[in-house]
Scaffold this motif. Structure first.
Motif, PDB file in Angstrom:
ATOM      1  N   LYS A   9       0.819  -1.434   0.107  1.00  0.00           N
ATOM      2  CA  LYS A   9       0.362  -0.066   0.188  1.00  0.00           C
ATOM      3  C   LYS A   9       0.967   0.929   0.166  1.00  0.00           C
ATOM      4  N   ARG A  28      -9.953   4.772   1.582  1.00  0.00           N
ATOM      5  CA  ARG A  28     -10.410   3.930   2.201  1.00  0.00           C
ATOM      6  C   ARG A  28     -10.891   2.615   2.165  1.00  0.00           C
ATOM      7  N   PHE A  29     -11.044   2.510   0.470  1.00  0.00           N
ATOM      8  CA  PHE A  29     -10.934   1.746  -0.074  1.00  0.00           C
ATOM      9  C   PHE A  29     -10.080   1.213  -0.630  1.00  0.00           C
ATOM     10  N   TYR A  30      -9.160   1.787  -0.845  1.00  0.00           N
ATOM     11  CA  TYR A  30      -7.737   1.362  -1.392  1.00  0.00           C
ATOM     12  C   TYR A  30      -6.905   0.462   0.000  1.00  0.00           C
ATOM     13  N   ASP A  32      -8.287  -0.815   2.520  1.00  0.00           N
ATOM     14  CA  ASP A  32      -9.250  -2.052   4.172  1.00  0.00           C
ATOM     15  C   ASP A  32      -9.901  -2.644   2.738  1.00  0.00           C
ATOM     16  N   GLY A  33     -10.058  -2.307   1.744  1.00  0.00           N
ATOM     17  CA  GLY A  33     -11.626  -2.528   0.279  1.00  0.00           C
ATOM     18  C   GLY A  33     -12.379  -2.809   0.457  1.00  0.00           C
ATOM     19  N   LYS A  34     -14.151  -3.177   0.075  1.00  0.00           N
ATOM     20  CA  LYS A  34     -14.882  -3.674   0.411  1.00  0.00           C
ATOM     21  C   LYS A  34     -15.261  -3.701   1.911  1.00  0.00           C
ATOM     22  N   LYS A  35     -14.830  -3.962   2.395  1.00  0.00           N
ATOM     23  CA  LYS A  35     -15.355  -4.064   4.149  1.00  0.00           C
ATOM     24  C   LYS A  35     -15.007  -2.891   5.038  1.00  0.00           C
ATOM     25  N   ASP A  36     -14.350  -1.947   4.371  1.00  0.00           N
ATOM     26  CA  ASP A  36     -14.346  -0.799   5.774  1.00  0.00           C
ATOM     27  C   ASP A  36     -15.854  -0.226   5.814  1.00  0.00           C
ATOM     28  N   HIS A  94       0.311  -0.676   7.333  1.00  0.00           N
ATOM     29  CA  HIS A  94      -0.848  -1.610   6.898  1.00  0.00           C
ATOM     30  C   HIS A  94      -0.084  -2.470   4.622  1.00  0.00           C
TER      31      HIS A  94
END
Length: 141
Positions: A9, A28-30, A32-36, A94
């Motif tokens: 990252k 945030r999506f970059y 932690d992905g879609k779960k953030d 990260h």
């Protein structure tokens, strides 16, 4: 076959995403992905502002887009915090499984200066417009 190497990252890219597209949570999506959940909270401010714009058309823009403005200001603060995080601490959080070390350079410093300038300008403009609406009813614009 278990591959434990996670993608690296980039701190400068994350800071850029927060500064430019932070109001919709792209940084945030970059990271932690879609779960953030915080990323989704940033993202929801765009359709929420569009809905408010539809129902409160004609009201001051600061009322219509207040949630998006708040999300932008929070993302600006997040960009500054990310960019000023030491590389070692960034990697520990990260990039612990990436096998690479971060090495921040002058583009990050330039990005932080620009982010601070734009963020301060927008914050002052929001405060000025809010006081104008509060005390004069919007007589100055």
């Amino acid at each position: 076959m278990g591959n434990n190497i996670a993608p690296h990252k980039n701190k400068t890219l994350a800071t850029l995403l927060a500064a430019v597209f932070g109001a919709i949570g792209l940084h945030r999506f970059y990271l932690d992905g879609k779960k953030d959940k915080w990323g989704w909270l940033h993202f929801i401010t765009l359709p929420l502002s569009m809905i408010i714009h539809y129902f409160y058309f004609g009201k001051p823009e600061i009322v219509q887009y207040g949630f998006l403005l708040l999300s932008f200001l929070i993302a600006t603060l997040e960009a500054l915090v990310m960019g000023l995080t030491p590389d070692e601490k960034w990697d520990a959080r990260h990039n612990s499984k990436s096998g690479q070390a971060s090495e921040s350079n002058w583009p990050l410093a330039l990005l932080l200066v620009l982010t601070l300038g734009v963020g301060a300008f927008v914050l002052i403009a929001v405060i000025a417009r809010s006081f104008d609406l509060l005390y004069t009813g919007g007589a100055y614009g």
